[in-house]
Design a protein around this motif. Structure first.
Motif, PDB file in Angstrom:
ATOM      1  N   GLN A   1       0.853  -1.192   0.000  1.00 16.17           N
ATOM      2  CA  GLN A   1       0.000   0.000   0.000  1.00 16.17           C
ATOM      3  C   GLN A   1       0.883   1.234   0.000  1.00 16.17           C
ATOM      4  O   GLN A   1       1.793   1.355   0.818  1.00 16.17           O
ATOM      5  N   SER A   2       0.617   2.156  -0.911  1.00 11.35           N
ATOM      6  CA  SER A   2       1.378   3.402  -0.999  1.00 11.35           C
ATOM      7  C   SER A   2       2.874   3.092  -1.035  1.00 11.35           C
ATOM      8  O   SER A   2       3.320   2.301  -1.861  1.00 11.35           O
ATOM      9  N   ARG A   3       3.668   3.666  -0.112  1.00 15.85           N
ATOM     10  CA  ARG A   3       5.111   3.438  -0.152  1.00 15.85           C
ATOM     11  C   ARG A   3       5.484   1.994   0.123  1.00 15.85           C
ATOM     12  O   ARG A   3       6.596   1.565  -0.193  1.00 15.85           O
ATOM     13  N   GLY A   4       4.552   1.235   0.693  1.00 21.20           N
ATOM     14  CA  GLY A   4       4.785  -0.187   0.866  1.00 21.20           C
ATOM     15  C   GLY A   4       4.925  -0.920  -0.459  1.00 21.20           C
ATOM     16  O   GLY A   4       5.516  -2.001  -0.519  1.00 21.20           O
ATOM     17  N   GLY A   5       4.384  -0.349  -1.525  1.00 24.21           N
ATOM     18  CA  GLY A   5       4.535  -0.959  -2.841  1.00 24.21           C
ATOM     19  C   GLY A   5       5.990  -1.035  -3.261  1.00 24.21           C
ATOM     20  O   GLY A   5       6.440  -2.052  -3.806  1.00 24.21           O
ATOM     21  N   LEU A   6       6.740   0.028  -2.994  1.00 21.09           N
ATOM     22  CA  LEU A   6       8.156   0.038  -3.355  1.00 21.09           C
ATOM     23  C   LEU A   6       8.941  -0.944  -2.491  1.00 21.09           C
ATOM     24  O   LEU A   6       9.859  -1.611  -2.978  1.00 21.09           O
ATOM     25  N   MET A   7       8.572  -1.040  -1.217  1.00 22.20           N
ATOM     26  CA  MET A   7       9.226  -2.018  -0.340  1.00 22.20           C
ATOM     27  C   MET A   7       9.023  -3.429  -0.877  1.00 22.20           C
ATOM     28  O   MET A   7       9.963  -4.228  -0.967  1.00 22.20           O
ATOM     29  N   MET A   8       7.785  -3.742  -1.243  1.00 22.59           N
ATOM     30  CA  MET A   8       7.461  -5.091  -1.687  1.00 22.59           C
ATOM     31  C   MET A   8       7.995  -5.392  -3.077  1.00 22.59           C
ATOM     32  O   MET A   8       8.510  -6.475  -3.344  1.00 22.59           O
TER      33      MET A   8
ATOM     34  N   PRO B   1       0.026   1.924  -5.141  1.00 21.25           N
ATOM     35  CA  PRO B   1       1.399   1.662  -4.706  1.00 21.25           C
ATOM     36  C   PRO B   1       2.445   2.563  -5.357  1.00 21.25           C
ATOM     37  O   PRO B   1       2.355   2.902  -6.534  1.00 21.25           O
ATOM     38  N   VAL B   2       3.436   2.943  -4.562  1.00 25.43           N
ATOM     39  CA  VAL B   2       4.663   3.503  -5.120  1.00 25.43           C
ATOM     40  C   VAL B   2       5.449   2.342  -5.715  1.00 25.43           C
ATOM     41  O   VAL B   2       5.699   1.346  -5.041  1.00 25.43           O
ATOM     42  N   LEU B   3       5.827   2.444  -6.973  1.00 25.66           N
ATOM     43  CA  LEU B   3       6.563   1.372  -7.634  1.00 25.66           C
ATOM     44  C   LEU B   3       7.826   1.878  -8.328  1.00 25.66           C
ATOM     45  O   LEU B   3       8.712   1.097  -8.640  1.00 25.66           O
ATOM     46  N   ASN B   4       7.875   3.163  -8.530  1.00 19.02           N
ATOM     47  CA  ASN B   4       8.944   3.788  -9.298  1.00 19.02           C
ATOM     48  C   ASN B   4       9.816   4.614  -8.357  1.00 19.02           C
ATOM     49  O   ASN B   4       9.350   5.582  -7.753  1.00 19.02           O
ATOM     50  N   LEU B   5      11.070   4.238  -8.220  1.00 19.21           N
ATOM     51  CA  LEU B   5      11.978   4.924  -7.308  1.00 19.21           C
ATOM     52  C   LEU B   5      12.183   6.382  -7.692  1.00 19.21           C
ATOM     53  O   LEU B   5      12.555   7.211  -6.854  1.00 19.21           O
TER      54      LEU B   5
ATOM     55  N   THR C   1      10.658  12.881  -5.152  1.00 18.98           N
ATOM     56  CA  THR C   1      10.037  14.201  -5.191  1.00 18.98           C
ATOM     57  C   THR C   1       9.544  14.673  -3.832  1.00 18.98           C
ATOM     58  O   THR C   1       9.462  15.873  -3.585  1.00 18.98           O
ATOM     59  N   ARG C   2       9.221  13.717  -2.924  1.00 18.32           N
ATOM     60  CA  ARG C   2       8.641  14.112  -1.643  1.00 18.32           C
ATOM     61  C   ARG C   2       9.442  13.645  -0.434  1.00 18.32           C
ATOM     62  O   ARG C   2       9.300  14.211   0.641  1.00 18.32           O
ATOM     63  N   ASN C   3      10.221  12.588  -0.580  1.00 21.03           N
ATOM     64  CA  ASN C   3      10.900  12.002   0.575  1.00 21.03           C
ATOM     65  C   ASN C   3      12.321  11.604   0.235  1.00 21.03           C
ATOM     66  O   ASN C   3      12.763  10.504   0.562  1.00 21.03           O
ATOM     67  N   LEU C   4      13.045  12.486  -0.389  1.00 20.26           N
ATOM     68  CA  LEU C   4      14.398  12.155  -0.825  1.00 20.26           C
ATOM     69  C   LEU C   4      15.314  11.887   0.370  1.00 20.26           C
ATOM     70  O   LEU C   4      16.173  11.000   0.313  1.00 20.26           O
ATOM     71  N   SER C   5      15.131  12.610   1.457  1.00 16.79           N
ATOM     72  CA  SER C   5      16.021  12.434   2.611  1.00 16.79           C
ATOM     73  C   SER C   5      15.908  11.023   3.185  1.00 16.79           C
ATOM     74  O   SER C   5      16.924  10.398   3.531  1.00 16.79           O
ATOM     75  N   SER C   6      14.684  10.496   3.289  1.00 18.50           N
ATOM     76  CA  SER C   6      14.506   9.129   3.787  1.00 18.50           C
ATOM     77  C   SER C   6      15.091   8.122   2.805  1.00 18.50           C
ATOM     78  O   SER C   6      15.648   7.093   3.205  1.00 18.50           O
ATOM     79  N   THR C   7      14.965   8.399   1.523  1.00 24.06           N
ATOM     80  CA  THR C   7      15.515   7.505   0.504  1.00 24.06           C
ATOM     81  C   THR C   7      17.038   7.463   0.594  1.00 24.06           C
ATOM     82  O   THR C   7      17.644   6.392   0.545  1.00 24.06           O
TER      83      THR C   7
ATOM     84  N   MET D   1      -3.351  -4.144  -9.337  1.00 22.51           N
ATOM     85  CA  MET D   1      -3.331  -2.918  -8.563  1.00 22.51           C
ATOM     86  C   MET D   1      -4.666  -2.178  -8.664  1.00 22.51           C
ATOM     87  O   MET D   1      -5.352  -2.269  -9.683  1.00 22.51           O
ATOM     88  N   VAL D   2      -4.995  -1.478  -7.605  1.00 20.13           N
ATOM     89  CA  VAL D   2      -6.123  -0.550  -7.639  1.00 20.13           C
ATOM     90  C   VAL D   2      -5.553   0.835  -7.351  1.00 20.13           C
ATOM     91  O   VAL D   2      -4.783   1.021  -6.401  1.00 20.13           O
ATOM     92  N   HIS D   3      -5.904   1.803  -8.219  1.00 21.93           N
ATOM     93  CA  HIS D   3      -5.235   3.108  -8.167  1.00 21.93           C
ATOM     94  C   HIS D   3      -6.192   4.175  -8.683  1.00 21.93           C
ATOM     95  O   HIS D   3      -6.878   3.972  -9.686  1.00 21.93           O
ATOM     96  N   GLY D   4      -6.250   5.294  -8.002  1.00 23.14           N
ATOM     97  CA  GLY D   4      -7.099   6.392  -8.443  1.00 23.14           C
ATOM     98  C   GLY D   4      -6.453   7.203  -9.551  1.00 23.14           C
ATOM     99  O   GLY D   4      -5.239   7.424  -9.542  1.00 23.14           O
ATOM    100  N   ASP D   5      -7.272   7.671 -10.491  1.00 24.40           N
ATOM    101  CA  ASP D   5      -6.700   8.439 -11.605  1.00 24.40           C
ATOM    102  C   ASP D   5      -6.442   9.902 -11.245  1.00 24.40           C
ATOM    103  O   ASP D   5      -5.899  10.652 -12.054  1.00 24.40           O
ATOM    104  N   SER D   6      -6.812  10.300 -10.023  1.00 23.49           N
ATOM    105  CA  SER D   6      -6.562  11.669  -9.571  1.00 23.49           C
ATOM    106  C   SER D   6      -5.564  11.708  -8.417  1.00 23.49           C
ATOM    107  O   SER D   6      -5.532  12.669  -7.650  1.00 23.49           O
ATOM    108  N   ASP D   7      -4.759  10.674  -8.303  1.00 24.12           N
ATOM    109  CA  ASP D   7      -3.762  10.594  -7.234  1.00 24.12           C
ATOM    110  C   ASP D   7      -2.605  11.523  -7.570  1.00 24.12           C
ATOM    111  O   ASP D   7      -1.883  11.308  -8.534  1.00 24.12           O
ATOM    112  N   ARG D   8      -2.423  12.551  -6.749  1.00 23.82           N
ATOM    113  CA  ARG D   8      -1.339  13.499  -6.988  1.00 23.82           C
ATOM    114  C   ARG D   8      -0.130  13.205  -6.106  1.00 23.82           C
ATOM    115  O   ARG D   8       0.947  13.754  -6.327  1.00 23.82           O
ATOM    116  N   ILE D   9      -0.291  12.368  -5.105  1.00 23.13           N
ATOM    117  CA  ILE D   9       0.818  12.008  -4.228  1.00 23.13           C
ATOM    118  C   ILE D   9       1.628  10.880  -4.855  1.00 23.13           C
ATOM    119  O   ILE D   9       2.857  10.941  -4.936  1.00 23.13           O
ATOM    120  N   VAL D  10       0.936   9.846  -5.293  1.00 23.88           N
ATOM    121  CA  VAL D  10       1.566   8.730  -6.012  1.00 23.88           C
ATOM    122  C   VAL D  10       0.879   8.643  -7.372  1.00 23.88           C
ATOM    123  O   VAL D  10      -0.116   7.935  -7.538  1.00 23.88           O
TER     124      VAL D  10
END
Length: 256
Positions: free
Chosen positions: A117-124, A143-147, A153-159, A195-204
């Motif tokens: 889910q969300s950033r968990g997508g990249l983890m998985m 899910p976030v899937l693309n590094l 763009t939003r969490n570079l420091s954690s990355t 995957m289920v994903h909204g077409d108006s998702d501006r965060i992911v």
């Protein structure tokens, strides 16, 4: 007997967060990471399970109860391990592998269904592309899937902290670690994606994450589908957390 239990995650001694589930979670450590499993008491010899991420102090939470209950009713256990805010670095993938081995040692299936889910997508997905033969199926909720998308763009420091790199070094090597460039093994192993994903998702953004993976995966001969939710963004709602299609996909492949 049904249990009303508290599902708990924290970096400190466990802090209670109300979570109504029918099974009492088993909590354990893998290294210094707090992990859990909601055991479905499955009579299935392979003990199917869903590996969820991100497991963090606030995740999973009560919004996940509907589909978790559906899985438990079908004899599918639900588990996760808190590695912190990781983004798929080799070290974090190795730590997830230790959790996977612990689950297998506890008698659970050698091929879980992964749910990011969300950033968990990249983890998985980062773990999945390194371990394609250990994955039964992959599911995602926006899910976030693309590094190169949300993590940069939003969490570079954690990355950067996860990869233990300075910004210049990371930017030069990011594509070497980006799982969207490493999908061949999953496709060859015939791991289905949904995957289920909204077409108006501006965060992911849908286009930068789910769509790019679906398109690349199908070109590689893999099975990949997405349910696009019109007008919805990165939000908690029935379209995502009571998705019949997503739940049926997980159940189908967990018991396959």
């Amino acid at each position: 007997m049904k249990f009303i239990c508290l599902l708990v995650f924290s970096f400190l001694p466990f802090v209670a967060q109300a979570h109504r589930l029918e099974y009492k979670p088993v909590e354990f450590l893998v290294g210094s990471s707090k992990c859990f499993v909601l055991d479905a008491n499955s009579s299935n010899q392979n003990k199917p399970w869903v590996w969820y991420a991100p497991t963090l102090p606030a995740h999973p939470d009560p919004s996940h109860s509907w589909y978790i209950d559906k899985l438990l009713e079908k004899g599918i256990s639900f588990a996760g391990c808190d590695q912190g805010e990781v983004r798929g670095s080799p070290k974090s993938v190795d730590r997830f592998t230790k959790f996977y081995k612990e689950m297998v040692d506890r008698g659970y299936s050698k091929q879980p269904v992964l749910l990011g889910q969300s950033r968990g997508g990249l983890m998985m997905l980062s773990w999945a592309v390194q371990n394609p033969n250990k994955v039964k199926a992959f599911a995602g909720i926006y899910p976030v899937l693309n590094l190169r998308s949300w993590p940069m763009t939003r969490n570079l420091s954690s990355t950067l902290a996860d990869f233990e790199m300075d910004q210049d070094t990371f930017l030069k090597t990011v594509d070497l670690h980006n799982p969207i460039h490493q999908l061949e093994g999953l496709a060859q192993a015939k791991v289905p994606l949904f995957m289920v994903h909204g077409d108006s998702d501006r965060i992911v953004p849908l286009e930068e994450n789910t769509e790019i993976v679906i398109n690349r995966y199908t070109k590689l001969g893999g099975e990949a589908k997405v349910k696009v939710v019109p007008g919805k963004g990165h939000q908690v709602g029935d379209d995502f957390f009571k998705s019949k299609e997503l739940t049926e996909f997980i159940i189908q492949h967990s018991n396959h």
